[in-house]
Design a protein around this motif. Structure first.
Motif, short mmCIF file in Angstrom:
data_model
loop_
_atom_site.label_atom_id
_atom_site.label_comp_id
_atom_site.label_asym_id
_atom_site.label_seq_id
_atom_site.Cartn_x
_atom_site.Cartn_y
_atom_site.Cartn_z
N THR A 373 0.80 -1.23 0.00
CA THR A 373 0.00 0.00 0.00
C THR A 373 0.83 1.28 0.00
N SER A 374 2.13 1.20 -0.27
CA SER A 374 2.96 2.39 -0.29
C SER A 374 2.61 3.27 -1.47
N THR A 375 2.83 4.56 -1.32
CA THR A 375 2.63 5.49 -2.45
C THR A 375 3.75 5.37 -3.47
N ALA A 376 4.85 4.71 -3.09
CA ALA A 376 5.96 4.43 -4.01
C ALA A 376 6.25 2.93 -3.92
N GLN A 377 5.27 2.14 -4.28
CA GLN A 377 5.31 0.71 -4.05
C GLN A 377 6.36 -0.01 -4.90
N VAL A 378 7.16 -0.84 -4.25
CA VAL A 378 8.08 -1.74 -4.95
C VAL A 378 7.31 -3.00 -5.29
N PRO A 379 7.14 -3.33 -6.57
CA PRO A 379 6.33 -4.49 -6.95
C PRO A 379 6.80 -5.78 -6.29
N GLY A 380 5.86 -6.47 -5.65
CA GLY A 380 6.15 -7.77 -5.07
C GLY A 380 7.05 -7.75 -3.85
N ALA A 381 7.21 -6.62 -3.21
CA ALA A 381 8.10 -6.53 -2.05
C ALA A 381 7.64 -7.47 -0.94
N SER A 382 8.54 -8.31 -0.45
CA SER A 382 8.21 -9.23 0.63
C SER A 382 9.22 -9.20 1.77
N THR A 383 10.33 -8.49 1.59
CA THR A 383 11.33 -8.36 2.65
C THR A 383 11.76 -6.89 2.75
N CYS A 384 11.96 -6.42 3.97
CA CYS A 384 12.34 -5.02 4.16
C CYS A 384 13.29 -4.90 5.34
N LEU A 385 14.36 -4.15 5.14
CA LEU A 385 15.25 -3.77 6.22
C LEU A 385 14.86 -2.38 6.71
N VAL A 386 14.72 -2.22 8.02
CA VAL A 386 14.50 -0.91 8.62
C VAL A 386 15.62 -0.67 9.61
N THR A 387 16.25 0.51 9.53
CA THR A 387 17.35 0.81 10.45
C THR A 387 17.07 2.07 11.24
N ALA A 388 17.70 2.16 12.40
CA ALA A 388 17.66 3.36 13.22
C ALA A 388 18.96 4.14 13.01
#
Length: 401
Positions: A373-388
């Motif tokens: 549902t992102s406004t800049a959606q990466v097609p088929g995204a199933s893994t995401c790294l989030v960092t602080a």
């Protein structure tokens, strides 16, 4: 006469499962919420926090009375007692706070995940509310008592975070040939993604190369657009067990791995006393993060990397293993960080162009990406790294759908 041996009544611990810790995929983020972002909002930090938390609970389809765990930052001005009363939480059996500003964001979710996975709670809420745009900026008062690291730097001109990161950036440019063009690549990618996000502060305000290159210095070599925004706003997310997540209103986003990182002998925001000051807390967090994961950097579809300052992105790309030492600047070339590139990042605009709320918006954008549902959606995204935050003791999450 020899003593008779007795059988121990203490049960033996279960065998360790290498690479498969109890935390892996045991919990999920099932709700996210946020307020509008702006340079100045009239509502109080407490009011903003409650709005974001209630929106996240509504997103998950969970009533506030079922909340029994709370997690936020030590820098958060709203406390657990007031938040619990104001949202109508039930009996709270777990609460925690994490220090070091932007380094705390992912740790708030990690602490909830650990509490839920170990049975200390069942419904956790993490939040961050901040009036950075209209609030005070403590580094302007140089007469206040200084924390220990700052005693060795602020008297000599390193007053603001931007000044310290500028020193780090200059060292990186000297050692590895990074240029302002590389920092522009970071700022440009974040601004392009913000242009697709109506909630972003910089929506509808494109950034050209000429605008970037001719903007005023903040702390050379960092110009205006190398620095994050000054933003008011709040965000929150809801964490529950994987079993419960299947019955929630929205598709679950699983917490696959989590880590914190405080390197040995670290000192302040920038460790000038280390043999290699360009090796920061992200390197420590990354080793732990990947050690317990079923996939590696090459398997990440989209990343949300802390971007209070543009030079932190190439340093983090190296620290988390997307490229080799000194290769982070070159990694940003040819649109690599934009949609369609090798590693789209900060797809909501990040701290540079969406909002700066100590990095919590990177978590919620990661959830949106894996929900599709992102406004800049990466097609088929199933893994995401989030960092602080890089530079300070930090934290990170691996999320999967």
């Amino acid at each position: 006469m020899a003593a008779r041996a007795t059988k121990s009544t203490t049960p033996a611990p279960p065998p360790a499962r290498r690479g498969s810790p109890a935390l892996k995929d045991a919990t999920a983020i099932v709700g996210i919420g946020q307020t509008p972002f702006a340079r100045r909002l009239e509502a109080s930090e407490k009011s903003l926090a409650c709005r974001a938390i209630l929106a996240a609970l509504d997103d998950a389809g969970i009533p506030p009375s079922q909340v029994d765990a709370l997690a936020s930052y030590t820098m958060e001005e709203t406390d657990e007692v007031e938040i619990a009363k104001s949202i109508g939480a039930g009996d709270v059996t777990f609460f925690a706070r994490t220090g070091f500003g932007g380094g705390a964001s992912c740790a708030t979710v990690a602490h909830l995940a650990m509490a839920i996975a170990t049975g200390q709670a069942s419904v956790g809420v993490a939040w961050r509310s901040r009036k950075r745009g209209s609030g005070p900026r403590p580094w302007r008062n140089t007469r206040t008592q200084l924390p220990t690291p700052a005693q060795w730097s602020r008297p000599y001109g390193l007053i603001r975070p931007a000044d310290e990161i500028a020193m780090l950036a200059r060292r990186y440019m000297h050692e590895y040939g990074a240029t302002r063009e590389h920092f522009f690549n970071v700022a440009h990618a974040c601004r392009r993604h913000a242009s697709l996000n109506p909630a972003a502060v910089m929506h509808g305000r494109p950034l050209t190369r000429d605008t970037y290159m001719t903007s005023r210095w903040i702390s050379e070599p960092l110009c205006l657009y190398d620095n994050c925004l000054e933003t008011d706003g709040a965000l929150a997310c809801v964490v529950v067990s994987a079993d419960r997540a299947r019955d929630c209103r929205r598709s679950p986003v699983y917490v696959h791995s989590a880590a914190q990182g405080l390197p040995a002998q670290h000192h302040g925001m920038v460790n000038y006393w280390n043999d290699d000051p360009l090796t920061g807390p992200s390197w420590t967090a990354a080793r732990q993060l990947w050690k317990t994961a079923d996939f590696g950097p090459a398997d990440i579809d989209v990343a949300q990397i802390y971007d209070a300052f543009t030079p932190l992105i190439p340093l983090s790309l190296e620290g988390y293993g997307f490229c080799g030492r000194g290769e982070g600047a070159a990694f940003t070339e040819d649109g690599a960080l934009e949609l369609g590139g090798r590693l789209p990042l900060n797809t909501g605009g990040g701290g540079l162009s969406e909002a700066y709320v100590h990095g919590f918006n990177l978590i919620t954008e990661g959830v949106r990406q894996l929900r599709g549902t992102s406004t800049a959606q990466v097609p088929g995204a199933s893994t995401c790294l989030v960092t602080a935050g890089e530079g300070v003791p930090t934290s990170a999450l691996l999320l999967r759908s």
